[in-house]
Design a protein around this motif. Structure first.
Motif, PDB file in Angstrom:
ATOM      1  N   ARG A  99       0.823  -1.204   0.000  1.00  0.00           N
ATOM      2  CA  ARG A  99       0.000   0.000   0.000  1.00  0.00           C
ATOM      3  C   ARG A  99       0.866   1.267   0.000  1.00  0.00           C
ATOM      4  O   ARG A  99       0.516   2.277  -0.633  1.00  0.00           O
ATOM      5  N   PRO A 110      -4.001   5.621  -0.288  1.00  0.00           N
ATOM      6  CA  PRO A 110      -4.845   4.456  -0.608  1.00  0.00           C
ATOM      7  C   PRO A 110      -6.334   4.666  -0.356  1.00  0.00           C
ATOM      8  O   PRO A 110      -7.165   4.121  -1.085  1.00  0.00           O
ATOM      9  N   GLU A 139     -11.920   0.482  -4.711  1.00  0.00           N
ATOM     10  CA  GLU A 139     -11.670  -0.954  -4.653  1.00  0.00           C
ATOM     11  C   GLU A 139     -12.621  -1.680  -5.595  1.00  0.00           C
ATOM     12  O   GLU A 139     -13.761  -1.238  -5.810  1.00  0.00           O
ATOM     13  N   GLN A 144      -9.857  -5.776  -4.268  1.00  0.00           N
ATOM     14  CA  GLN A 144      -8.510  -5.297  -4.567  1.00  0.00           C
ATOM     15  C   GLN A 144      -8.535  -3.811  -4.917  1.00  0.00           C
ATOM     16  O   GLN A 144      -9.496  -3.302  -5.510  1.00  0.00           O
ATOM     17  N   LEU A 145      -7.467  -3.123  -4.559  1.00  0.00           N
ATOM     18  CA  LEU A 145      -7.328  -1.707  -4.841  1.00  0.00           C
ATOM     19  C   LEU A 145      -7.150  -1.486  -6.346  1.00  0.00           C
ATOM     20  O   LEU A 145      -6.379  -2.191  -7.007  1.00  0.00           O
ATOM     21  N   TRP A 157      -5.564   0.814  -8.896  1.00  0.00           N
ATOM     22  CA  TRP A 157      -4.545   1.862  -8.862  1.00  0.00           C
ATOM     23  C   TRP A 157      -3.686   1.948 -10.120  1.00  0.00           C
ATOM     24  O   TRP A 157      -3.019   2.956 -10.360  1.00  0.00           O
ATOM     25  N   ASP A 170       0.455  -5.997  -6.168  1.00  0.00           N
ATOM     26  CA  ASP A 170      -0.866  -6.546  -5.837  1.00  0.00           C
ATOM     27  C   ASP A 170      -0.740  -7.811  -4.993  1.00  0.00           C
ATOM     28  O   ASP A 170      -1.575  -8.074  -4.116  1.00  0.00           O
TER      29      ASP A 170
END
Length: 699
Positions: free
Chosen positions: A239, A250, A255, A261-262, A264, A280
């Motif tokens: 993160r 974050p 999500e 899962q983020l 990004w 990840d």
């Protein structure tokens, strides 16, 4: 200008030429060494801590001062100090943590004051933290820089984790960037170890740590659920790099609604797919899907660096910000002010280090009364067979023996690391203590002579055979061992594929059963070490016990399953099963074998009539909070339970009616009936041991 250290002083500024404060008379050269130059935090802004830059014979350093006499704050303060002192001498590369000298922790009393100030002096890191760096640099623009920084931090974490410690609060503001001519992109320093935690059996087992320590956006799911593990640091590391690569905190990112899962990658186009996939993986929601350890992460980083070298062939770097940090910028060096102030908002994990001021733990001020405290968590207790003594194991690196009648301490056994298990031999002649310093000490009670037994990693459980001839030990090195008690000679090695959590002898002493985090329980011949039974489970096995006649074996797993096995038969299936919603803490047979008691992290205890032919009778024992321990009285008539909220209860075994209850603080971790059944002993995370004459006739 020189400042007075006394928080009560009405005018703390003094000329440099003064030796004593002109307002209160306090000596200005603290500990005959440090002169306070200027405050790095506005005075009186925090009621708990002052922070100053100090001059140490021309070398600028940072002095952190705990101003209040609060046990929780003091233990936390000592924990950070001891962590930094120990880690500084643990081989961590490239000065990756702030330097604290062995004498960097001390106390100081101002003149004409009843205060005792606890002080911690640490290296002053020249540079800025990465949160500040982001304000001027926006984000890491080159992948090679990200890989270099990721490798530096992982090397630091490798040293930290090898000392059985994990940080628990990795984020940009806890990482300093120090200019270094040998490293064109600067040198990273991991700071603020106030939230750090030792890897104890409680952590490995997955039990709640009763803490509210976390930073939103960086903390792993298991940490939010109060069950952090070393791999929680990897989640926070991932993160942190998302923040550094995108420039976005974050919590500002969305999500995936299905996976959690983020999202990004679209904000970091400079990142290749292999690196993005690896980040990840670090941030995987499940601990099992993250890398197992720092060595695996380093290998993966080296592979990614080779890929980048082949693709480009050049070394890229960015220059650290040219602006000099203000004096307030240095405030973040090793400080845990926010964490200290957070104590008033939520309970904290009790500290997990011996007091810094007492390098020899048994030389610390004697805790003579039993209802007083160890210097740290007590996490295991055991009565001597005659009930005259109680032994306690503590994370203050000692085991202690108390006389139950007078409640006086009669012996202290020091180790070099946390003591996590203790057991008397059945005849009361020997006391065995197990420690994360990789040793077991076996002390003959009458003579005081000690036999030292060595493992390759921390020892977490000990058990004597009924005749006392043999001692079994279980270790995080993946092995259990059987020793000849009087000689200290190993007679059998019992190998597993992972951390061995528990060990127990059969009643006749012919066999030893072990429980392991490799998802198995095994039974071995005591003297030959030959494996005679393998019981496969679906998850980690955390508790194991024989019935009184030795015919049955009960196991408890991290999946919440309690099982009873008729282990001497050819049948490899359990003869009885019971399911909890959370991981089991312990399983225990009643003396008549009719009942099995279980305690779970789902907050319940159950009394289970497992032999019933037409469906097992299960009675849940109501609790207010998580049940952490259960224990049957010697006659089996009563069951005692201990809860995380500090409640100790005694129940009638047959109808599970409540017959007695007492409240002792919070954070109970162990409970035991005295041999005569008249008293109960409890141990708490705050270091307290209590003896409770629960039976009304004994009051």
């Amino acid at each position: 200008m020189s400042y007075c250290i006394n928080p009560d002083c009405q005018n703390r500024q003094n000329p440099d030429s003064s030796q004593y404060c002109q307002a209160c008379g306090t000596k200005l050269l603290v500990s005959d060494r440090y002169r306070l130059v200027w405050p790095l935090r506005e005075l009186h802004k925090s009621p708990y801590v002052d922070v100053f830059e100090v001059d140490d014979s021309g070398i600028p350093k940072v002095l952190k001062i705990l101003k209040v006499n609060d046990e929780d704050l003091l233990r936390l303060f000592r924990r950070e100090a001891q962590a930094l002192i120990q880690l500084r001498h643990s081989g961590i590369p490239k000065s990756g943590i702030p330097k604290v000298d062995p004498d960097g922790y001390f106390t100081f009393s101002p003149s004409n004051s009843s205060r005792e100030l606890h002080c911690l002096v640490m290296e002053k890191i020249q540079g800025e933290d990465l949160q500040q760096w982001l304000k001027s640099n926006k984000r890491i623009s080159e992948e090679l820089v990200a890989l270099e920084w990721l490798k530096q931090l992982t090397e630091v974490l490798d040293g930290v984790h090898q000392k059985r410690l994990f940080h628990r609060d990795i984020k940009p503001s806890n990482i300093m960037l120090r200019p270094n001519s040998d490293l064109p992109n600067g040198e990273l320093v991991l700071i603020d170890f106030g939230a750090a935690r030792w890897v104890t059996p409680t952590v490995v087992q997955g039990r709640r740590d009763l803490t509210g320590v976390f930073t939103p956006g960086y903390a792993a799911p298991e940490q939010l659920n109060s069950r952090p593990v070393p791999q929680s640091d990897f989640f926070a590391l991932g993160r942190t790099f998302v923040h550094l690569l995108t420039g976005k905190h974050p919590i500002e990112l969305t999500e995936d609604s299905q996976t959690g899962q983020l999202i990004w990658r679209d904000r970091a186009p400079q990142v290749s797919e292999p690196l993005a996939n690896f980040i990840d993986e670090l941030m995987a929601l499940s601990v099992q899907n993250r890398p197992d350890n720092t060595q695996i992460i380093l290998k993966r980083i080296n592979a990614l660096q080779r890929i980048d070298d082949l693709a480009d062939g050049t070394t890229k770097h960015i220059s650290p910000s040219s602006r000099q940090p203000s004096s307030l910028g240095w405030l973040v060096i090793g400080l845990s002010l926010g964490l200290l102030e957070g104590i008033l908002l939520g309970s904290l994990v009790p500290p997990l280090l011996q007091p810094v001021a007492s390098p020899q733990p048994c030389d610390s001020p004697a805790k003579e009364a039993l209802d007083r405290k160890h210097e740290d968590d007590v996490n295991a207790i055991a009565f001597s067979p005659n009930g005259n003594y109680l032994a306690t194991a503590s994370l203050d690196n000692t085991a202690r023996v108390w006389e139950t009648t007078s409640r006086k301490q009669v012996a202290c056994l020091p180790h070099k690391d946390n003591v996590v298990a203790v057991a008397f031999s059945p005849n009361g002649k020997y006391l065995a203590t197990a420690s994360l310093d990789k040793t077991v000490q076996v002390q003959e009670m009458s003579s005081g002579s000690i036999i030292h037994l060595q493992h390759e990693d921390g020892v977490v459980a000990v058990a004597f055979s009924r005749d006392g001839k043999y001692l079994a030990t279980a270790s995080a090195d993946g092995n259990a061992r059987v020793w000849k008690t009087t000689l200290g000679r190993r007679v059998a090695l019992l190998p597993h594929k992972a951390y061995v959590r528990a060990v127990v002898f059969s009643p006749d002493g012919r066999f030893v059963a072990t429980a392991s985090l490799d998802n198995t329980a095994r039974v071995w011949e005591t003297t030959s070490g030959k494996q005679v039974k393998l019981l496969q489970h679906q998850d980690r096995v955390v508790s194991i016990t024989f019935s009184r006649n030795g015919k049955y074996l009960a196991t408890g797993s991290a999946s919440g399953t309690a099982q009873v096995w008729e282990w001497e038969t050819l049948n490899d299936k359990a003869v009885a099963n019971q399911q909890h919603e959370g991981s089991l803490v312990t399983v225990a047979f009643s003396p008549d074998e009719k009942y099995l008691a279980t305690a779970s992290q789902d907050g319940t205890a159950q009394v289970w009539e497992w032999k019933a032919t037409s469906g097992s009778k299960v009675v849940s024992v109501p609790q207010d909070k998580e049940v952490v321990a259960v224990n049957f009285s010697g006659d089996g008539k009563y069951l005692a339970t201990a809860s995380a909220d500090g409640n100790t209860r005694v129940w009638d075994t047959i109808d599970v009616g409540l017959v007695a209850q007492e409240q002792y603080g919070s954070g109970l971790v162990a409970i035991a009936f005295s041999p005569d059944g008249q008293s109960l002993a409890t141990a708490s995370r705050d270091g307290t041991i209590q003896l409770w004459p629960w039976n009304k006739s004994s009051r």
